[in-house]
Motif scaffolding. Structure first.
Motif, PDB file in Angstrom:
ATOM      1  N   GLN A  28       4.522   0.335 -23.136  1.00  0.00           N
ATOM      2  CA  GLN A  28       3.969  -0.566 -22.135  1.00  0.00           C
ATOM      3  C   GLN A  28       2.803  -1.393 -22.687  1.00  0.00           C
ATOM      4  N   ALA A  29       2.121  -0.856 -23.700  1.00  0.00           N
ATOM      5  CA  ALA A  29       0.989  -1.579 -24.280  1.00  0.00           C
ATOM      6  C   ALA A  29       0.764  -1.090 -25.700  1.00  0.00           C
ATOM      7  N   VAL A  30       0.317  -1.999 -26.548  1.00  0.00           N
ATOM      8  CA  VAL A  30      -0.006  -1.664 -27.935  1.00  0.00           C
ATOM      9  C   VAL A  30      -1.400  -2.207 -28.235  1.00  0.00           C
ATOM     10  N   THR A  31      -2.257  -1.349 -28.780  1.00  0.00           N
ATOM     11  CA  THR A  31      -3.601  -1.751 -29.169  1.00  0.00           C
ATOM     12  C   THR A  31      -3.742  -1.614 -30.674  1.00  0.00           C
ATOM     13  N   TYR A  32      -4.063  -2.726 -31.359  1.00  0.00           N
ATOM     14  CA  TYR A  32      -4.272  -2.698 -32.798  1.00  0.00           C
ATOM     15  C   TYR A  32      -5.768  -2.719 -33.089  1.00  0.00           C
ATOM     16  N   LYS A  33      -6.176  -1.882 -34.013  1.00  0.00           N
ATOM     17  CA  LYS A  33      -7.563  -1.877 -34.455  1.00  0.00           C
ATOM     18  C   LYS A  33      -7.589  -2.173 -35.951  1.00  0.00           C
ATOM     19  N   LEU A  34      -8.357  -3.194 -36.337  1.00  0.00           N
ATOM     20  CA  LEU A  34      -8.486  -3.589 -37.737  1.00  0.00           C
ATOM     21  C   LEU A  34      -9.874  -3.211 -38.223  1.00  0.00           C
ATOM     22  N   ARG A  35      -9.912  -2.360 -39.214  1.00  0.00           N
ATOM     23  CA  ARG A  35     -11.179  -1.913 -39.771  1.00  0.00           C
ATOM     24  C   ARG A  35     -10.941  -1.510 -41.222  1.00  0.00           C
ATOM     25  N   SER A  36     -11.705  -2.095 -42.133  1.00  0.00           N
ATOM     26  CA  SER A  36     -11.511  -1.786 -43.550  1.00  0.00           C
ATOM     27  C   SER A  36     -11.836  -0.318 -43.823  1.00  0.00           C
ATOM     28  N   PRO A  37     -10.931   0.417 -44.470  1.00  0.00           N
ATOM     29  CA  PRO A  37     -11.179   1.823 -44.761  1.00  0.00           C
ATOM     30  C   PRO A  37     -12.108   1.986 -45.964  1.00  0.00           C
ATOM     31  N   GLU A  38     -12.400   3.213 -46.291  1.00  0.00           N
ATOM     32  CA  GLU A  38     -13.226   3.463 -47.467  1.00  0.00           C
ATOM     33  C   GLU A  38     -12.530   2.933 -48.706  1.00  0.00           C
ATOM     34  N   GLU A  39     -13.281   2.257 -49.559  1.00  0.00           N
ATOM     35  CA  GLU A  39     -12.717   1.615 -50.730  1.00  0.00           C
ATOM     36  C   GLU A  39     -12.544   2.603 -51.877  1.00  0.00           C
ATOM     37  N   VAL A  40     -11.698   2.223 -52.827  1.00  0.00           N
ATOM     38  CA  VAL A  40     -11.509   2.999 -54.056  1.00  0.00           C
ATOM     39  C   VAL A  40     -12.177   2.223 -55.182  1.00  0.00           C
ATOM     40  N   GLN A  41     -13.117   2.848 -55.857  1.00  0.00           N
ATOM     41  CA  GLN A  41     -13.946   2.131 -56.828  1.00  0.00           C
ATOM     42  C   GLN A  41     -14.042   2.917 -58.127  1.00  0.00           C
ATOM     43  N   TRP A  42     -14.076   2.180 -59.238  1.00  0.00           N
ATOM     44  CA  TRP A  42     -14.270   2.814 -60.538  1.00  0.00           C
ATOM     45  C   TRP A  42     -14.996   1.850 -61.463  1.00  0.00           C
ATOM     46  N   ARG A  43     -15.505   2.373 -62.546  1.00  0.00           N
ATOM     47  CA  ARG A  43     -16.270   1.571 -63.494  1.00  0.00           C
ATOM     48  C   ARG A  43     -15.645   1.619 -64.877  1.00  0.00           C
ATOM     49  N   HIS A  44     -15.842   0.512 -65.597  1.00  0.00           N
ATOM     50  CA  HIS A  44     -15.459   0.448 -66.998  1.00  0.00           C
ATOM     51  C   HIS A  44     -16.506  -0.385 -67.712  1.00  0.00           C
ATOM     52  N   GLY A  45     -17.322   0.249 -68.527  1.00  0.00           N
ATOM     53  CA  GLY A  45     -18.410  -0.466 -69.179  1.00  0.00           C
ATOM     54  C   GLY A  45     -19.385  -1.002 -68.151  1.00  0.00           C
ATOM     55  N   ASP A  46     -19.595  -2.328 -68.172  1.00  0.00           N
ATOM     56  CA  ASP A  46     -20.554  -2.927 -67.248  1.00  0.00           C
ATOM     57  C   ASP A  46     -19.888  -3.625 -66.072  1.00  0.00           C
ATOM     58  N   VAL A  47     -18.634  -3.291 -65.792  1.00  0.00           N
ATOM     59  CA  VAL A  47     -17.930  -3.909 -64.672  1.00  0.00           C
ATOM     60  C   VAL A  47     -17.523  -2.846 -63.660  1.00  0.00           C
TER      61      VAL A  47
END
Length: 474
Positions: A153-172
């Protein structure tokens, strides 16, 4: 007003600004084509008494076009960086010539400061094929309301960025995150709301803005890994950049935002025009982000340069949809040779030596011994398989060996090699022991076994091809 996106076939007319005081603006046309990418067409008069086109003639006759230019169009400004002279043609009868320039980077915005400064960018955010499926990150959740008969009868969408995946290599620092956008499309008949939820790859350097090339080098490492994981071409579809020098201003000149603006690079512009693969065409990645993790991505980036002689030939041929099987054998065998040299001596390799020293088969054996794949009854031993691959590789490569080898054998070698290089890529993430386990017990070798059965051959311990009867299932 700003231009948000350019698409194939777009042609925009405007006036070029070179940043030189008192230089007249010059009419020009931007053309975006599959053949040339972004190209600037600049018409000018050969001989004009007023001297209005003197500087433009020097751009093309003297091959001295400005490195950076801005095109002011009715839809907004476009900046061009790293311009290259692409030729010119003269029509002496009509006294009109047409010069052509090819920019290295095109940004759909104007930049603060001196136009002559090299392009430096704080953050680059890119979209690639397969990224949504591989990461399994999403910014969308939905709630459904149903009646007593379970009808929605109804659909509710929620848009929210989830926790990010992050890594490092040298200075980037590299980041994978799901970004979302809502757009409304309305006309006199239809009304629609479009929700976009896609994963992007982002790069940022510790020491501040860098060239697009520096960002691209780091992001290409991720794209190359995806080529191995999916076993097919992975294309960059979009680049967006953010930097303090690309600013949005109010009418009184005050800065209120530093948005992400689109950048078109000559390095990837043709990739965006290749057909977008369906989920079925992508198939199943041999490992997903959750299995590799940030640590595995960091390890892959760390190993990339040292293992480039392994990575680049195979990433190139796996990205070619209709590559000949002989091409696959050549490129993947080159990779296996390079990988064997990196792996170093392994127990039992002396059986593959030629004239008392390591051979091509030795390097391939080192890869096989490292991976420890269970080939079942298709292959008598790793020594035999290494010899069979090396013999086929050399027979394909060297014209003095006569005709090309049996195409069915080459087909099998190309199939085995393609799997081997993909599995070695898993090893370079540092997660090999875990990710290779299904291949070491044979659970994931169904496709290879089917190919051996279709050709009805096996590999002996001395590297020969032995026929198998149809009723002798391997």
């Amino acid at each position: 007003m700003a231009i948000e996106k350019l698409t194939l076939g777009d042609r925009l007319t405007g006036h070029l600004v070179d940043g030189v005081p008192d230089t007249p603006f010059q009419a020009a046309i931007l053309d975006l084509s599959e053949q040339y990418g972004v190209r600037l067409e600049v018409p000018y008069v050969n001989y004009d008494e007023a001297g209005q086109f003197k500087h433009v003639r020097e751009w093309f006759r003297g091959e001295a076009a400005p490195t950076n230019l801005v095109l002011h169009t009715a839809d907004g400004p476009i900046s061009f960086f790293g311009n290259r002279w692409s030729g010119y043609s003269e029509n002496t009868g009509r006294n009109v010539s047409l010069g052509k320039l090819s920019p290295a980077e095109t940004v759909l915005a104007s930049r603060d400061g001196s136009l002559t400064d090299a392009l430096r960018i704080q953050t680059v955010r890119s979209r690639l094929d397969g990224l949504n499926e591989w990461t399994r990150l999403t910014a969308t959740t939905d709630e459904r309301e149903t009646d007593e008969e379970q009808r929605v009868q109804a659909v509710t969408y929620k848009l929210r960025s989830p926790e990010e995946v992050q890594w490092r290599h040298g200075d980037v620092t590299l980041t994978l995150r799901a970004e979302w956008r809502v757009e409304e499309h309305t006309d006199g008949y239809n009304r629609a709301v479009e929700l976009s939820d896609n994963v992007v790859l982002e790069s940022q350097f510790d020491d501040g803005p860098r060239s697009f090339f520096d960002h691209f080098v780091e992001q290409r490492k991720v794209a190359s890994l995806l080529v191995f994981l999916y076993g097919r071409q992975i294309s960059f579809r979009e680049h967006k950049v953010r930097d303090e020098r690309f600013a949005s201003r109010m009418m009184d000149g005050r800065v209120y935002h530093h948005p992400f603006v689109e950048l078109i690079s000559e390095r990837t512009v043709r990739e965006r025009f290749t057909p977008v693969p369906s989920r079925k065409e992508l198939g199943r990645a041999i490992a997903h982000l959750q299995q590799i993790g940030p640590g595995g991505l960091s390890e892959w980036s760390t190993q990339y340069d040292a293992w480039s002689r392994f990575i680049l030939p195979s990433a190139g041929v796996l990205s070619r949809k209709r590559a000949f099987i002989e091409d696959r054998v050549i490129s993947t065998s080159m990779s296996l040779e390079a990988a064997g040299a990196m792996i170093g001596e392994r127990h039992g390799e002396k059986e593959t030596y030629g004239r008392g020293r390591p051979s091509t088969a030795t390097n391939i054996y080192r890869c096989l011994d490292l991976l420890q794949v269970d080939w079942g009854k298709h292959v008598a031993s790793n020594v035999g398989l290494a010899r069979a691959i090396a013999n086929n590789y050399n027979d394909v490569k060297h014209a003095d060996r006569g005709d090309f080898p049996n195409s069915e054998h080459t087909y099998l070698v190309s199939s085995v090699n393609s799997l081997l290089v993909r599995l070695l890529a898993l090893h370079l993430t540092g997660k090999g022991d875990e990710l290779l386990e299904p291949y070491r017990n044979g659970d994931e070798l169904w496709d290879i076994r089917q190919r051996f059965e279709s050709v009805a051959v096996s590999v002996t311990s001395d590297g020969a091809w032995a026929e198998v009867s149809n009723d002798d299932h391997l």
